[in-house]
Scaffold this active site. Sequence first.
Site, PDB file in Angstrom:
ATOM      1  N   ASP A  71       0.865  -1.188   0.000  1.00 32.86           N
ATOM      2  CA  ASP A  71       0.000   0.000   0.000  1.00 32.86           C
ATOM      3  C   ASP A  71       0.897   1.232   0.000  1.00 32.86           C
ATOM      4  OD1 ASP A  71      -1.616   2.175   0.828  1.00 32.86           O
ATOM      5  OD2 ASP A  71      -2.936   0.834   1.957  1.00 32.86           O
ATOM      6  N   GLY A 119      -9.462   4.582  -5.191  1.00 30.10           N
ATOM      7  CA  GLY A 119      -8.130   4.008  -5.376  1.00 30.10           C
ATOM      8  C   GLY A 119      -7.056   4.684  -4.537  1.00 30.10           C
ATOM      9  N   ASP A 132      -5.859   7.720  -4.707  1.00 26.39           N
ATOM     10  CA  ASP A 132      -6.262   9.071  -4.302  1.00 26.39           C
ATOM     11  C   ASP A 132      -7.090   9.026  -3.010  1.00 26.39           C
ATOM     12  OD1 ASP A 132      -6.407  11.788  -4.684  1.00 26.39           O
ATOM     13  OD2 ASP A 132      -7.594  11.712  -6.517  1.00 26.39           O
TER      14      ASP A 132
END
Length: 181
Positions: free
Chosen positions: A18, A40, A42
């Site tokens: 991540d 996503g 953002d």
Amino acid sequence: MSEKLNVNGQAIELVQGDITDQCVDAIVNAANSRLAGGAGVDGAIHRRGGPSIMSETRRRYPDGCPTGSAVISAAGDLPARFVIHAVGPIWQGGDSGEPELLASTHRRGLELAVEHDCHSIAFPAISTGVYGYPVDKAAAIAIGTSAEFLDEFSKPSTIRFVLFSRDAVEAFTAALRSVKV
Ligand code: APR
């Protein structure tokens, strides 16, 4: 670390994970040209970084950011120092300048990192989610542009690609292995 390439003493690395967990000087957001936030990458960045990131981009970049370019802000509550908001192209079949725009998105992100003395930067697989860019094609451009940049400028020290899916890891690994340095 799944894979690493040395270019002029600097590293291009691939990891599965991540982007918001990355302890690097700058992480790159897969933003839209209005800098309006989204899903996503953002969504994850604004959720975890807190509201100060959006307040700063609204104040400093009221006109947003064109496709193929990038702007920089502080990183709020994230472990990184900066967020580079980079706007990749929407995939329209490949004949509408998408490869050049995706390359320029990466180049501008790297230039901003260097201008702000960042030694390490982490990119997601820009344009390969909501924007529909085929991941193998996007990987070749992302890796190729990064290798050219390091070849020319010998910085930043680390360019890391943080990939969510197994497919993305495979595509980026193939692209990294095909770089000639
Ligand atoms: N960390 C790393 N990678 C992630 C994460 C995360 N937290 N979340 C998603 N990804 C992966 C996706 O699987 C995809 O491969 O990042 C890649 C890019 O996907 P998107 O975030 O959808 O970015 P993009 O395709 O460039 O679309 C941008 O989507 O969220 C909106 O506001 C954004 O309008 C913009 C558009």
